[in-house]
Design an enzyme around this catalytic site. Structure first.
Site, short mmCIF file in Angstrom:
data_model
loop_
_atom_site.label_atom_id
_atom_site.label_comp_id
_atom_site.label_asym_id
_atom_site.label_seq_id
_atom_site.Cartn_x
_atom_site.Cartn_y
_atom_site.Cartn_z
N HIS A 226 0.87 -1.21 0.00
CA HIS A 226 0.00 0.00 0.00
C HIS A 226 0.89 1.24 0.00
O HIS A 226 1.51 1.57 1.00
CB HIS A 226 -0.91 0.01 1.24
N ARG B 18 2.17 9.64 -5.82
CA ARG B 18 1.80 10.91 -6.49
C ARG B 18 2.22 10.87 -7.95
O ARG B 18 2.41 9.82 -8.52
CB ARG B 18 2.39 12.13 -5.76
N LYS C 94 -9.40 0.11 -5.88
CA LYS C 94 -9.44 0.73 -4.56
C LYS C 94 -10.76 1.45 -4.33
O LYS C 94 -11.18 2.29 -5.13
CB LYS C 94 -8.28 1.74 -4.44
N LEU D 289 -4.95 9.21 7.92
CA LEU D 289 -6.29 8.63 8.00
C LEU D 289 -6.23 7.18 7.55
O LEU D 289 -5.56 6.89 6.55
CB LEU D 289 -7.26 9.42 7.10
N ASP E 184 1.41 2.67 3.52
CA ASP E 184 0.59 3.87 3.31
C ASP E 184 1.46 5.13 3.32
O ASP E 184 0.99 6.21 3.68
CB ASP E 184 -0.53 3.98 4.35
N HIS F 60 3.33 14.47 1.49
CA HIS F 60 2.77 15.82 1.39
C HIS F 60 3.91 16.78 1.73
O HIS F 60 4.68 16.51 2.66
CB HIS F 60 1.63 16.04 2.40
N ALA G 277 -3.66 14.80 5.50
CA ALA G 277 -3.45 13.51 6.16
C ALA G 277 -2.42 12.70 5.41
O ALA G 277 -2.49 12.59 4.19
CB ALA G 277 -4.76 12.74 6.19
O1 DOR Z 1 -3.35 9.53 5.64
C1 DOR Z 1 -3.68 9.23 4.52
N1 DOR Z 1 -3.10 9.77 3.43
N2 DOR Z 1 -4.66 8.35 4.37
C2 DOR Z 1 -5.18 8.08 3.17
O2 DOR Z 1 -6.09 7.31 3.11
C3 DOR Z 1 -4.69 8.77 1.95
C4 DOR Z 1 -3.33 9.26 2.14
C5 DOR Z 1 -2.93 10.26 1.07
O3 DOR Z 1 -3.16 9.99 -0.12
O4 DOR Z 1 -2.37 11.30 1.42
ZN ZN Z 2 -3.33 5.09 1.49
#
Ligand code: DOR
Ligand code: ZN
Length: 349
Positions: free
Chosen positions: A13, A17, A99, A219, A247, A251, A263
């Site tokens: 996972h 980007r 997804k 998240l 995950d 950012h 998130a």
């Molecule tokens: O924290 C998160 N960031 N949770 C997600 O589900 C998406 C991800 C993101 O794409 O930044």
């Molecule tokens: Zn994710």
């Protein structure tokens, strides 16, 4: 023990980007992992097979020649994804899942599913062709407390979904609660879960006590200590239906350190090192390889990697930030000293 050698791991996972960011984030993952399931929540989202294949090529184009890394692509499920698209995706050797983002659940999820009832025929086609459904498992109704969103998803969405589609293969992504760990452990073999480093390392106090720490905000949100402990038990249990999924979600620093911060935790630059530390602290280093390099490949019905990686016991300090072109990015555990170092690792902040 001063070194560990395991099969090369995979990240089941991952967010990479697009555009200029790719060249800054892909190398971190490619250095550690042989393959990664690449999330489709771009703007616009990756909703067709041709878009996924073009995105795959852009990822491959950032790799230095000779790099051995395979991006495993996914499609973004919308209310309008047709059964024909699911069938076409299942036939592609490069697409490995679809997804589900409930609309509004997280970063770039506005085009997500508003009502799963609209996707029944598409889910049936996925089940028929063995294409897994990957779930962001949270309900999004405004009246549901953010800490309850995963639990409510299990009762309201996941359990009925598994009953309606008895052969659909499902990955419950980035689980965060004791309830989710228990649900997966007691569920059918066609149900698995990924677990992130942040949910194994931290609880919500780490994020909120003594000041708000935006780089812990992801998240589904960090939960209680008892949830973290249940996730740790699940990850280190040896149960093949729990496997590694970082995950890692880049950012820019400014988008995190903001009055309305994004998130996502960026962990690609130290992912396997962090998991090694977690497993060692749990006294279960012997189960790292299963979680990181075997269970996911088996669930996705892909060959296990043959190459090996070695981690050596050698302190190193994770940089406070990495380059992101015109921006910088703050990694999970920034500035902390880690005790396992990947053989051949170069510092490229
Ligand atoms: O924290 C998160 N960031 N949770 C997600 O589900 C998406 C991800 C993101 O794409 O930044
Ligand atoms: Zn994710």
């Amino acid at each position: 023990m001063d070194q560990i050698t395991i099969r090369r791991p995979d990240d089941w996972h991952l967010h990479l980007r697009d555009g200029a960011v790719l060249e800054h984030v892909v190398p971190h993952t490619a250095r550690r992992f042989a393959r990664a399931i690449v999330m489709p929540n771009l703007v616009p989202p990756v909703t067709t097979v041709s878009a996924a294949l073009a995105y795959r090529q852009r990822i491959l184009d950032t790799l230095p020649p000779g790099t051995d890394f395979k991006p495993l692509m996914t499609l973004y499920l919308t209310d309008n994804t047709s059964p024909e698209t699911a069938t076409e995706a299942a036939a592609s050797e490069h697409i490995h899942g679809v997804k589900l983002y409930p609309a509004g659940a997280t970063t770039n999820s506005d085009a997500g599913v508003t009502d799963l009832a609209r996707c029944e025929d598409t889910l049936a086609a996925m089940a028929e062709h063995g294409l897994p459904l990957l779930l962001h498992g949270e309900v999004t109704h405004g009246d549901v407390d953010i800490f309850d969103r995963e639990s409510r998803f299990i009762d309201q969405t996941l359990e009925p979904l598994l009953q309606r589609h008895p052969s659909l293969r499902v990955v419950f992504e980035h689980i965060t609660t004791a309830q989710a760990a228990e649900f997966v452990a007691s569920g059918p073999d066609r149900l698995a879960a990924t677990i992130t480093p942040q949910h194994l390392l931290y609880n919500r106090n780490h994020m909120l006590v003594g000041g708000i720490r935006p780089h812990y905000y992801c998240l589904p949100i960090l939960k209680r200590e008892r949830d973290r402990e249940a996730l740790l038990d699940a990850a280190t249990s040896g149960n093949p239906r729990f496997f590694l999924g970082t995950d890692s979600a880049p950012h820019a620093r400014g988008a995190k350190e903001s009055a309305c911060g994004c998130a996502g935790c960026f962990s690609a630059c130290a992912a396997i090192e962090l998991y090694a530390e977690i497993f060692e602290d749990a006294g279960r280093l012997d189960r790292l390889e299963g979680f990181a390099s075997i269970h996911g490949a088996d669930f996705y019905q892909l060959p296990r990697n043959e190459e090996l990686i070695t981690l050596r016991r050698q302190d190193w300090t994770l940089p406070g930030e990495y380059n992101l072109g015109n921006d910088t990015i703050v990694p999970l555990a920034a500035g902390q000293t880690l005790r396992w170092r990947l053989d051949g690792q170069q510092d490229t902040p």
